[in-house]
Write a protein that holds these residues in place. Structure first.
Motif, mmCIF file in Angstrom:
data_model
loop_
_atom_site.group_PDB
_atom_site.id
_atom_site.type_symbol
_atom_site.label_atom_id
_atom_site.label_comp_id
_atom_site.label_asym_id
_atom_site.label_seq_id
_atom_site.Cartn_x
_atom_site.Cartn_y
_atom_site.Cartn_z
ATOM 1 N N TYR A 194 0.848 -1.187 0.000
ATOM 2 C CA TYR A 194 0.000 0.000 0.000
ATOM 3 C C TYR A 194 0.886 1.241 0.000
ATOM 4 O O TYR A 194 1.011 1.941 1.005
ATOM 5 N N GLY A 195 1.552 1.487 -1.120
ATOM 6 C CA GLY A 195 2.468 2.621 -1.199
ATOM 7 C C GLY A 195 3.050 2.728 -2.586
ATOM 8 O O GLY A 195 2.660 2.019 -3.516
ATOM 9 N N LYS A 196 3.989 3.631 -2.716
ATOM 10 C CA LYS A 196 4.651 3.876 -3.984
ATOM 11 C C LYS A 196 6.150 3.665 -3.832
ATOM 12 O O LYS A 196 6.780 4.361 -3.042
ATOM 13 N N THR A 216 6.578 12.051 -4.721
ATOM 14 C CA THR A 216 7.351 10.918 -5.230
ATOM 15 C C THR A 216 7.741 11.096 -6.688
ATOM 16 O O THR A 216 8.903 10.897 -7.080
ATOM 17 N N PHE A 217 6.786 11.492 -7.501
ATOM 18 C CA PHE A 217 7.022 11.486 -8.944
ATOM 19 C C PHE A 217 7.824 12.708 -9.380
ATOM 20 O O PHE A 217 8.596 12.639 -10.344
ATOM 21 N N THR A 271 4.706 11.301 0.061
ATOM 22 C CA THR A 271 3.935 10.569 -0.943
ATOM 23 C C THR A 271 3.694 11.339 -2.233
ATOM 24 O O THR A 271 4.052 10.880 -3.323
ATOM 25 N N GLU A 301 8.543 6.376 -0.516
ATOM 26 C CA GLU A 301 7.815 7.453 0.148
ATOM 27 C C GLU A 301 7.081 6.946 1.383
ATOM 28 O O GLU A 301 6.814 5.747 1.517
ATOM 29 N N VAL A 358 8.809 3.666 -6.646
ATOM 30 C CA VAL A 358 9.088 3.793 -8.071
ATOM 31 C C VAL A 358 10.318 2.948 -8.421
ATOM 32 O O VAL A 358 11.337 3.009 -7.738
#
Length: 325
Positions: free
Chosen positions: A75-77, A102-103, A99, A129, A79
């Motif tokens: 349940y997260g990012k 992140t990108f 969060t 994140e 990359v």
């Protein structure tokens, strides 16, 4: 909750008399004890912000280093994780942030690498994140390329800052203010180090002793763990170390909540595989001990913080951490 920690200064858990495990630490008791590993932070505070970027920069990333990812709860990012799973290497530094940034951080990391490698045409940025929206105006997505590049350019092999800094500026864990923490263990054949971004729920437990706190009503409970070593491990063996890093969260009281993104990424600076599986007992122990201690350091090094919309996360009182006399 009354705050009885205002007069204390940040400290590492060993300074409070808490010794985790039995293995010796490295000279700094930090991830930077692994030769060739550097850490840098950029911290943003004020005007409703408590956030930042943390960069873990190992020598040799330009030509790929053996690595693996373990997912405790996805349940997260994170990359870049699928390519690490598929190929078994990292080809960039590892960055941590909040969060919704992140990108932007991933894009800035790509720019930083392209500026240094005119021939690069494909990159797999690694950015993790946790959600710092309780103490920071997360929707502003305030991280800029300059913040990311500063964390990368200032990364050093010194003892990294801990607590309320970098990607841990706005995080909380186990009912208290938390942040960044680090620790290491020295083995006969090399070193294992860990760095954590702690932001998860549960009941704080120190060497088996529970320390209750009022829950923090915050969206997003997660933990990012980075494990570094110079042992000659392959990607499969590193995946086993990464899983032990997530196991170690239980030692400090994690409840592994459904909304918690719990990830570990492990890498080695060695390019010579050949470590026998039967000899992994000591590295496993080193990971468990260093992650447990890093998580505790992320709490004891943090300070009470009031942030976005007046939300406050209180530092854990050190008197409650010290072992009973």
């Amino acid at each position: 909750m009354a705050d009885d920690s205002r007069e204390q200064s940040p400290a590492r858990v060993r300074e409070l008399g808490v010794v985790v495990g039995s293995l010796p630490t490295g000279p700094l008791n930090a991830i930077t004890d692994v030769p060739g590993v550097r850490v840098g932070h950029t911290t943003l505070t004020g005007d409703g912000l408590n956030t930042g970027v943390t960069a873990i920069v190992p020598d040799g990333w330009e030509s790929a280093l053996p690595a693996a990812v373990a997912v405790g709860n996805g349940y997260g990012k994170l990359v870049g994780s699928t390519q690490v799973d598929e190929v078994g290497v990292i080809e960039t530094p590892i960055l941590l942030t909040g969060t919704l940034s992140t990108f932007r951080v991933a894009d800035a990391l790509i720019t930083w690498i392209l500026d240094r490698n005119p021939s690069a045409t494909s990159l797999n940025p690694i950015v993790g994140e946790t959600n710092d929206g309780h103490l920071s105006d997360i929707r502003r997505r305030p991280i800029t390329p300059a913040h990311v590049h500063d964390a990368l350019d200032t990364a050093s092999a010194d003892l990294p800052a801990e607590g309320c800094c970098g990607a841990g500026t706005g995080t909380a864990a186990l009912g208290f203010k938390a942040g960044i923490g680090t620790a290491s263990r020295a083995l006969d054949q090399g070193t294992v180090g860990a760095l954590v971004q702690a932001n998860f729920s549960g009941l704080l437990t120190v060497l088996g002793r529970p320390i209750p706190a009022e829950p923090i009503d915050a969206d997003g409970n997660s933990c990012m763990i980075v494990v570094a070593t110079d042992l000659p491990l392959d990607s499969r063996q590193l995946s086993r170390l990464a899983r032990r890093a997530i196991f170690a969260m239980a030692r400090v009281g994690s409840d592994y909540a459904p909304g918690s993104g719990d990830y570990a990424i492990a890498f080695t600076t060695s390019r010579t595989a050949g470590y026998a599986d039967r000899d992994l007992r000591a590295p496993f122990q080193a990971v468990m001990e260093s992650v447990e201690e890093a998580l505790l350091n992320s709490l004891t090094a943090a300070e009470t913080t009031t942030g976005f919309n007046g939300h406050t996360a209180y530092a854990v009182p050190h008197d409650r951490i010290r072992p009973p006399s």
